[in-house]
Design a protein around this motif. Structure first.
Motif, PDB file in Angstrom:
ATOM      1  N   THR A 186      59.768  51.234  42.678  1.00 20.47           N
ATOM      2  CA  THR A 186      58.744  50.730  41.761  1.00 20.47           C
ATOM      3  C   THR A 186      58.087  49.473  42.311  1.00 20.47           C
ATOM      4  O   THR A 186      56.860  49.314  42.264  1.00 20.47           O
ATOM      5  CB  THR A 186      59.358  50.428  40.380  1.00 20.47           C
ATOM      6  OG1 THR A 186      59.926  51.626  39.837  1.00 20.47           O
ATOM      7  CG2 THR A 186      58.305  49.890  39.418  1.00 20.47           C
ATOM      8  N   SER A 209      53.859  52.911  37.783  1.00 18.17           N
ATOM      9  CA  SER A 209      54.879  53.401  38.720  1.00 18.17           C
ATOM     10  C   SER A 209      56.256  53.511  38.075  1.00 18.17           C
ATOM     11  O   SER A 209      56.924  54.545  38.177  1.00 18.17           O
ATOM     12  CB  SER A 209      54.961  52.455  39.932  1.00 18.17           C
ATOM     13  OG  SER A 209      53.701  52.216  40.483  1.00 18.17           O
ATOM     14  N   GLY A 210      56.697  52.435  37.435  1.00 15.30           N
ATOM     15  CA  GLY A 210      58.035  52.424  36.848  1.00 15.30           C
ATOM     16  C   GLY A 210      58.214  53.463  35.763  1.00 15.30           C
ATOM     17  O   GLY A 210      59.253  54.129  35.677  1.00 15.30           O
TER      18      GLY A 210
END
Length: 204
Positions: free
Chosen positions: A57, A19-20
């Motif tokens: 995130t 995600s990040g």
């Protein structure tokens, strides 16, 4: 047997979603693995991309743990295997197939897993996390504290109905030890007084 394989694959690929890294590249054009602590998790995203991206995130990483369990709970499988599904998702976050089998430290994804399996224990653990991070500004210390508190809370508080308590307690101890192990470099910096603190209210 096929449903177990499919659910395991779902948990792994869902847990593997970086995600990040993807948010950083799409929103800021930054690969967070090259800046800050070079970690792909929510804390480094917060520091290097800003509060909005960091929170996004965190939420997505937690969903990576929660959603596979939610899907698995709608199949006729044992409660013990539902716990295994959570374990797969957590380890997938730290060994992502999208990041050459590397990844984050598993804190947010563990949060999502236990939010499904033992929500009351998570609430108490999160309170402990929040108190430590508020007074110390060390996210790593807060995560380690949470990893210690969680197994205790899982052992003493009721779990989600239908979940085998002993299996869940064992999982919480395993994940707690795993999270602490992943923070070993942070522990060294904390002892040396060189660990970075987080600043609240950063824009972005």
């Amino acid at each position: 047997m096929s449903k177990y394989i499919l659910l395991s694959l779902l948990a792994y690929f869902c847990g593997s979603i970086p995600s990040g890294v993807w948010i950083g590249k799409m929103v800021k054009g930054i690969d967070i693995r090259t800046v800050g602590s070079k970690n792909s998790g929510a804390t480094n995203a917060y520091r290097t991309l800003g509060a909005k991206c960091g929170i996004a995130t965190l939420i997505l990483d937690a969903l990576k743990g929660y959603l596979p369990l939610y899907v698995a709970s709608h199949f006729d499988i044992s409660d013990k295997y539902i716990v295994v599904i959570g374990l797969i998702a957590i380890f997938a976050h730290s060994m992502s197939c999208f990041l050459n089998f590397k990844g984050g430290k598993g804190v947010a994804t563990s949060l999502g897993v236990f939010l499904f399996l033992a929500p009351k224990a998570v609430l108490v653990t999160f309170l402990g996390f929040a108190i430590v991070v508020y007074f110390t500004r060390y996210v790593s210390l807060s995560s380690i504290t949470g990893a210690i508190i969680l197994p205790i809370m899982v052992a003493v508080l009721p779990a989600k109905e239908g979940v085998d308590k002993m299996t869940l307690v064992i999982l919480s101890f395993v994940i707690g030890a795993f999270v602490i192990y992943k923070h070993r470099s942070n522990i060294s910096r904390l002892l040396n007084g060189t660990e970075s603190k987080i600043t609240f209210g950063k824009r972005g």
